[in-house]
Each structure stands twice: as C-alpha cells, then as structure tokens.
Scaffold this active site. Structure first.
Site, PDB file in Angstrom:
ATOM      1  N   GLU A 154      12.996   5.306  11.730  1.00 28.66           N
ATOM      2  CA  GLU A 154      13.031   4.155  10.818  1.00 28.66           C
ATOM      3  C   GLU A 154      13.299   4.595   9.397  1.00 28.66           C
ATOM      4  O   GLU A 154      13.999   3.910   8.638  1.00 28.66           O
ATOM      5  CB  GLU A 154      11.703   3.395  10.901  1.00 28.66           C
ATOM      6  CG  GLU A 154      11.665   2.093  10.087  1.00 28.66           C
ATOM      7  CD  GLU A 154      11.180   2.274   8.650  1.00 28.66           C
ATOM      8  OE1 GLU A 154      11.217   1.289   7.886  1.00 28.66           O
ATOM      9  OE2 GLU A 154      10.790   3.403   8.273  1.00 28.66           O
ATOM     10  N   GLU A 155      12.727   5.730   9.012  1.00 28.77           N
ATOM     11  CA  GLU A 155      12.838   6.169   7.626  1.00 28.77           C
ATOM     12  C   GLU A 155      14.277   6.445   7.207  1.00 28.77           C
ATOM     13  O   GLU A 155      14.602   6.424   6.022  1.00 28.77           O
ATOM     14  CB  GLU A 155      11.983   7.426   7.397  1.00 28.77           C
ATOM     15  CG  GLU A 155      10.486   7.235   7.599  1.00 28.77           C
ATOM     16  CD  GLU A 155       9.841   6.332   6.557  1.00 28.77           C
ATOM     17  OE1 GLU A 155      10.573   5.735   5.729  1.00 28.77           O
ATOM     18  OE2 GLU A 155       8.611   6.211   6.554  1.00 28.77           O
ATOM     19  N   HIS A 210       5.637   8.290   0.712  1.00 24.99           N
ATOM     20  CA  HIS A 210       6.702   9.237   1.079  1.00 24.99           C
ATOM     21  C   HIS A 210       6.502  10.639   0.503  1.00 24.99           C
ATOM     22  O   HIS A 210       7.472  11.394   0.365  1.00 24.99           O
ATOM     23  CB  HIS A 210       8.079   8.702   0.671  1.00 24.99           C
ATOM     24  CG  HIS A 210       8.567   7.580   1.541  1.00 24.99           C
ATOM     25  ND1 HIS A 210       9.850   7.081   1.463  1.00 24.99           N
ATOM     26  CD2 HIS A 210       7.952   6.862   2.515  1.00 24.99           C
ATOM     27  CE1 HIS A 210       9.996   6.101   2.337  1.00 24.99           C
ATOM     28  NE2 HIS A 210       8.851   5.943   2.993  1.00 24.99           N
ATOM     29  N   HIS A 219       7.157   1.751  13.698  1.00 20.88           N
ATOM     30  CA  HIS A 219       7.868   3.033  13.788  1.00 20.88           C
ATOM     31  C   HIS A 219       6.866   4.176  13.695  1.00 20.88           C
ATOM     32  O   HIS A 219       5.799   4.061  13.116  1.00 20.88           O
ATOM     33  CB  HIS A 219       8.969   3.133  12.739  1.00 20.88           C
ATOM     34  CG  HIS A 219       8.548   3.452  11.349  1.00 20.88           C
ATOM     35  ND1 HIS A 219       8.485   4.740  10.861  1.00 20.88           N
ATOM     36  CD2 HIS A 219       8.206   2.654  10.307  1.00 20.88           C
ATOM     37  CE1 HIS A 219       8.129   4.719   9.588  1.00 20.88           C
ATOM     38  NE2 HIS A 219       7.946   3.471   9.229  1.00 20.88           N
ATOM     39  N   ASP A 222       4.333  -1.979   9.855  1.00 27.51           N
ATOM     40  CA  ASP A 222       4.811  -0.670   9.405  1.00 27.51           C
ATOM     41  C   ASP A 222       3.619   0.081   8.828  1.00 27.51           C
ATOM     42  O   ASP A 222       2.890   0.757   9.544  1.00 27.51           O
ATOM     43  CB  ASP A 222       5.927  -0.868   8.379  1.00 27.51           C
ATOM     44  CG  ASP A 222       6.679   0.411   8.048  1.00 27.51           C
ATOM     45  OD1 ASP A 222       6.043   1.490   8.043  1.00 27.51           O
ATOM     46  OD2 ASP A 222       7.888   0.347   7.771  1.00 27.51           O
ATOM     47  N   ASP A 235       2.173   5.512   5.968  1.00 29.21           N
ATOM     48  CA  ASP A 235       3.511   5.126   6.395  1.00 29.21           C
ATOM     49  C   ASP A 235       4.068   6.142   7.379  1.00 29.21           C
ATOM     50  O   ASP A 235       4.511   7.223   6.986  1.00 29.21           O
ATOM     51  CB  ASP A 235       4.410   5.044   5.159  1.00 29.21           C
ATOM     52  CG  ASP A 235       5.828   4.575   5.470  1.00 29.21           C
ATOM     53  OD1 ASP A 235       6.081   4.140   6.607  1.00 29.21           O
ATOM     54  OD2 ASP A 235       6.675   4.635   4.551  1.00 29.21           O
TER      55      ASP A 235
END
Length: 704
Positions: free
Chosen positions: A396-397, A509, A349, A425, A359
């Site tokens: 995706e998140e 994140h 993603h 990922d 990420d």
C-alpha cells in the site's frame, strides 16, 4: 442432423403412475415435507434483529486489549517493507493466524514494480569554506539502522545535483508566485520544502519540476519532536505502473519501463526526505530576500527567515533502483450461509516503511482480533448470512498496489457481488474518533458507534464522545487517494467506510513508529484498538447479517444537494445546474420508494411471510446503486478513476473535494476562453447528472 423426435415409451409409468405409491413411500414423503415446513417456520419465525443483537453482544464481549497488544508486538518485531525478505515474516504470521483459527485461508501473489534506495548523500558547502555532511538516517544504534531502509522517496529518479538552495514554503503554486513577486527564481536550484497544506509528495515534486528546479528536499515539521525522517512515495496514480488497469499476474502483460504511460507516473527530478534538524541547518544558511510574513514559523522552532538562493550550495546525490518483485495479499473467508455470493470485505494493509506500529499494523492487529472473535462466534454456531472476507493487503505504501491489483483482477465479480468495503489503515494514531464514508452508510456508522464503549470517557459510548466534539455531522467523504478504499470506491464503485482514532502523529513513516511509541504515547492500554475493532467488526456483522442491507440513500440525496449548493457558489451565471438538480430529484424519488418498500418488507418479515426473493431483489438494487456513479470513460486524463461523485481532483488547490470531473474543469479551464470554459464545466455537470440518473435507475430496478 438430429434424429426425429419419438414419443418415450416410459412416459406414462414415470409421470402418471397407474397405481398409488406404497404406504411406506407416502409416509416418508409426508415426513420429509413436515421437516421442511418445520425448519422453514423455525428459520422465518426468528426475529433477525434479535439474533443479530445477540451476535453483536457476544462479539463485543470477546474483546481483549492484551490480545491485540500481543498481535501488534509480534507484527512489529522488525521492519517489513513490501517486496523484501523480512516482509515474508508478517505474511506468514497473518496467514498462520487465520489458518490456526480454522478459517478458510489463502494468499494471492502479484508481480509488481517497486522502488528501493541504493545510496544517498547530502552535504552543504558554505561561503566561509566550511562543509557539513548530513546524516541522512535517524539516530539509531548501528544494529537497528542496518535493518531499516534509509529514508527515500519511492520511484524518485536517480541523480546528482550541485546547486544553491531556495526555500519555497509548502511548494504550492501560490508560494512560487510569492517568490516571483520577490524576484526569486528557482530555476537551476534545489528547492527546500516543508510538507503540509494538503499537497502530496508527488504534487510537491511535480510543481517544482515545472518551475525548473533540479531537485527537491522535503522535510516534515513533525520531525522536530521525534528526530525522524518521513519516507514515502512520489509516484502518480495508484497500482502497479507496469500493469495500469489490469492485474500484475505472473506471465501477464507488462509495459516496458520506457513506455510513455509508465514514464508519466514518475517524476523527472530527484527528491529526498530530510530531517527537521538538517533542514533547519540549511534554512539558517540562506540569504537573499526576507520570506513573506505568513511563511515565518510563529513558534520559533526553525530559522525560516530568508528565501535564498544560497549563498550556500548543496551536493545532492540519490541512487535508487526499480525492480519487479512479488507481493502477497492474504485472505480469510467466512462463507455466507444464505447468500454466499454476496461479499462484505474488511481490509487493512500490512506493509510498512519501518516497524509500522501505527501505520498500518495497529489496523492489522485489530483485523486479527476481529478474526479471532468471529472464529469464537462460529464455535457458538454462528455463520453470517453473507460472505465476510478479511483482506491483508501488501505494498500500500507504494501507491495502494496490492489492493489495486486484486480489485482489477476481480473487477467483474466485485461489481456484481460486493456489498461494501470497510477499510482501516492506521487504526490508532492518538485521541479522537474519525470516520469517512459514502453517504448511504452514515446512519449505520452512527448506530454502530452507539453500541461501543468509548476508550477515552468512562461510561460513555463512542457516539456520545464523538457527538460532543461536534464530529458526527462531519463524517468525511472518500475523495482522496489516502488508503486502500481508493480502488474499491473510485474504480469499482463499492460503498466504503474508513475509520481511525487520532489525526496525525509525529513518527509518521519514520523509524520511530514502533510498538514502544504506541505503548507510551498513542494507546498505552490498547483501549482505542479495542474500540476500533469493535466498530469495524460490528459494521461488518450488520452488513453481513441484516436481512435488508442497512443502506440509506436519502442521506446520499441530502449530501448531493449539499454538494450542489457549494458548487453553485463557484459557477458563472451562464452555467446551469439544472442537470444536477433534476437528477438528484429523481434519486430522491427512488430513495423514498425504497424506504416505503423496506417498511413493507419488514412487516411481512415479522409476519413470517416468504419474502426471500423480494429481499434479494431489493438488496441487489441497494448494492448496485453506487455503481451508477461510475463512468466508463473516467476522469479526463485520469481514466482509471471512474467515480464521478468522489475521487481526487487533479488540482490540489481545488475548492471541491467532490465532483472531481467538475473540479478539474473549473481548475484546468482558466487558460481557455470564457465560452470554452463554460462549455467544459457544463459538460462535466451533464456527466455527473447522468451518473446520478444511473444510480436512481439502479435503485428503482426498472428498465425505461
């Protein structure tokens, strides 16, 4: 009415020539036949293994850590949250990269419901009359803060709460039970939760909601290092909530926001992520009972001393919006020369909460580098036997939205033609190689890691370092809903792999997941990126180019036997494992037959025999066996999840990370009578047994 059949007058002249053809025609016919024979002999006299080894060697020789570094730098110049205007820059970057390599490139758009913050605030009101207004974003310069979405939980409802705070540890049922034993009630309070122990954000909020809490504040202890705040989703399930089970295409059916099936996906109480520092201030203000000893922070990093409630109160406000936006999946396709209708899919993603260096764009950079290397191989004359698809997923998140919509739209073709799905990922989070896979791919994964240089040990392979850490025998399974493998395996039944370097990283994140952090801490020389790209790309080459698919179902049998042994220790004596035992024996018999068949075909292949049709038939059985583990009814109450061997259990505290239907029956039947409980578990065992029988039947390829 059709006219009566009449004998064609030209039959004899067409099919039975009365005189021999001219000498020139005979010469041309013989010449064509000779050429066909020559090229057939040339093609089938080449050793496929030798050709693949040469291709693999070239592929590995094309690696370039500086090139991957440059890709990551370009991808992370600015935040690119799905559905926002800045995200289009990364869409165009990936699309242009594929296009400039002269690969067949296209985009697929979907209209889906995503969620964004409008405003949020939090203040603490202490018993001495003082007030603290918390800064809800990370400490960045103003210019950067304006570019980054403020910390929030996607799909949280809006709400305002003024109430006392209770600390509930990880927010598990066992934690609330411990509070109950202390006489602490969270009803009507805001709960403060530290993230961990395998409980998802959505799970935390769902349990808090069931206990009567008014709102949730969730912090990550990793944030003590970075000062970051961890964003994330709290939606239940995967995919677009307005098109559950079908793709969110333009002009297609959509459920309403107030539809009960949609509302079930969202929490009913608001939640917000909190920095470690802000959480520590609130923890330090709590009175009430002393926390259980096991809750205390042994490292002395935070003031986990008392449970509350209060005496301090918090003013909590969150306002968000849910809106339908367009997301973009990007694809590059390399058509197979012999089996173009068989697909090996590599996926990563592209969307990120902020800059996304780890990420997910460490994986995106690796994917772009694989595309570059494949393009160079094509310039040398290589084309894969089977089609290779490189997929760059969006959103995706928010809950694997982009990949799920694509799988749902292409479900029939994927079910009939997809060989395997290879997911990456977060390619690089730190040191150490980790892998998860469906068991028939274990041996391929091990063999490939023996060919790639280890980025952390001079002169060693990834396999050697991996084995030294005793991790080779600990290949994980894919029962969680952690990344884009979920729709491919758990909904479509496609054999899958997920690989990465490092486990957990402190800027997860947050606004600090940047190129600078990657270069300083996780992979300064980008050697780990090179290793992941090497393993990922080689896996695809083997699956695309080997004449016989490198699937080992004996490994699957051994894993199922292990799962059954673990399950047996959890069951009542009156529950029978016989359906599982006999079905696994049937699969073992089919797997041994296939192993013998493979040896025979290898020998015929070495002799140069024409076995193309036999190969095709065998490969289809190898490919389709995994589909046998799907059940049309899916898991009880969660019908979208179809795979009965690997899928998420409904109870995060389940002792099983396999057989999700059985796990659910064991967890959900505690309130039932003993007889009903046993019947529910036994029924799920029968369902799994039938699924294994279907897989065995597909592997054998014969009708009953």
């Amino acid at each position: 009415m059709s006219p009566p059949l009449t004998k064609p007058t030209t039959t004899s002249s067409i099919f039975f020539p009365s005189k021999p053809p001219p000498p020139l025609c005979t010469f041309l016919l013989l010449t064509v036949l000779c050429f066909i024979g020559f090229f057939y002999t040339l093609h089938h006299s080449q050793n496929p293994k030798t050709t693949l080894q040469h291709t693999a060697t070239l592929f590995l020789s094309y690696s370039s850590n500086s090139t991957i570094s440059s890709y990551l730098h370009s991808l992370t110049l600015h935040p690119h949250l799905a559905g926002t205007k800045p995200s289009l820059d990364t869409v165009n970057y990936v699309f242009s990269h594929f296009k400039n390599l002269k690969l067949e490139t296209h985009k697929k758009e979907y209209q889906v419901l995503l969620s964004y913050p409008i405003k949020s605030s939090l203040s603490a009101h202490f018993s001495n009359g003082s007030v603290v207004d918390f800064n809800m974003s990370e400490f960045l310069d103003l210019a950067e803060s304006d570019k980054i979405v403020s910390p929030y939980h996607a799909y949280s409802p809006s709400g305002t709460v003024h109430a006392k705070v209770v600390f509930v540890n990880y927010g598990r049922e066992v934690d609330y039970n411990a509070l109950g034993a202390l006489g602490v009630n969270v009803s009507g309070c805001v709960v403060l939760v530290r993230k961990g122990e395998g409980l998802s954000r959505g799970g935390v909020v769902k349990i808090a909601e069931s206990k009567g809490a008014l709102a949730v504040l969730l912090y990550a202890e990793d944030g003590r290092v970075s000062g970051g705040v961890e964003r994330g989703t709290v939606m239940r399930g995967v995919g677009d909530p307005l098109s559950p089970g079908w793709a969110g295409v333009e002009g297609g059916e959509r459920l309403g926001l107030e539809d009960s099936e949609v509302l079930e996906r969202f929490p009913k109480i608001p939640s917000l992520p909190l920095s470690f520092g802000n959480a520590d201030v609130i923890l330090g203000s709590l009175g009430g009972r002393t926390v259980p000893p096991e809750w205390r922070d042994s490292g002395g990093r935070s003031r986990v001393l008392r449970t509350g409630p209060g005496p301090a109160k918090v003013n909590f406000t969150y306002q968000g919006e849910k809106k339908v936006v367009t997301i973009h999946n990007v694809f590059a396709v390399i058509r197979g020369s012999e089996e173009p209708d068989r697909y090996v899919i590599l996926g990563n993603h592209r969307d990120a909460w902020t800059y996304g260096a780890v990420d997910p764009n460490s994986g995106t950079a690796a994917l772009l580098d694989i595309a570059r290397r494949y393009a160079r191989l094509m310039q040398k004359g290589w084309n894969p036997r089977r089609t290779i698809i490189l997929g760059s997923w969006d959103a995706e998140e928010f809950g694997m939205v982009g990949s799920t919509e694509w799988v749902e739209q292409n479900l029939v073709n994927l079910g009939a033609k997809a060989v395997a799905y290879l997911n990456v990922d977060c390619a690089v989070q730190g040191p150490g190689f980790f892998a998860s896979a469906t068991p028939q791919l274990d041996n391929l994964l091990i063999e490939v890691t023996k060919k790639v240089k280890d980025p952390e040990a001079e002169g060693a392979t990834v396999y050697e370092k991996w084995a030294a850490r005793n991790q080779v025998n600990a290949i994980q399974r894919l029962g969680g809903v952690d990344s884009d493998f979920a729709p491919f395996l758990q909904h479509a039944g496609i054999p899958s792999i997920d690989i990465y370097y490092g486990r957990d990283f402190p800027v997860y994140h947050t606004a600090f997941d940047s190129y600078g952090w990657m270069k300083k801490y996780a992979d300064p020389l980008f050697h780990r990126h090179v290793a992941v790209a090497g393993i990922w790309g080689l896996l695809a080459l083997h699956l695309a180019d080997e004449s016989i698919l490198p699937f080992d179902y004996i490994s699957y049998v051994e894993q199922l036997q292990g799962h059954t042994g673990v399950l047996g220790k959890l069951l009542d004596r009156n529950v029978s494992l016989h359906p599982l035992v006999t079905s696994i024996q049937e699969l073992a018999s089919a797997a041994k037959e296939v192993e013998y068949e493979v040896k025979q075909l290898r020998e015929q292949e070495r002799r140069g025999d024409f076995i193309d049709l036999k190969l095709r038939a065998l490969n289809d059985r190898l490919m389709l066996a995994e589909r046998g583990f799907l059940d049309v009814e899916g898991l009880q109450g969660r019908q979208w999840f179809k795979h009965l061997i690997y899928g998420p259990p409904s109870n995060y505290e389940s002792k099983l990370d396999f057989f999700p239907g059985i796990a659910d029956a064991l967890s959900q039947s505690t309130s039932k009578s003993q007889q009903n409980r046993q019947a529910a578990v036994q029924h799920e065992i029968w369902r799994v047994g039938r699924a294994i029988e279907r897989a065995a039947s597909a592997l054998k390829g014969n009708l009953t």
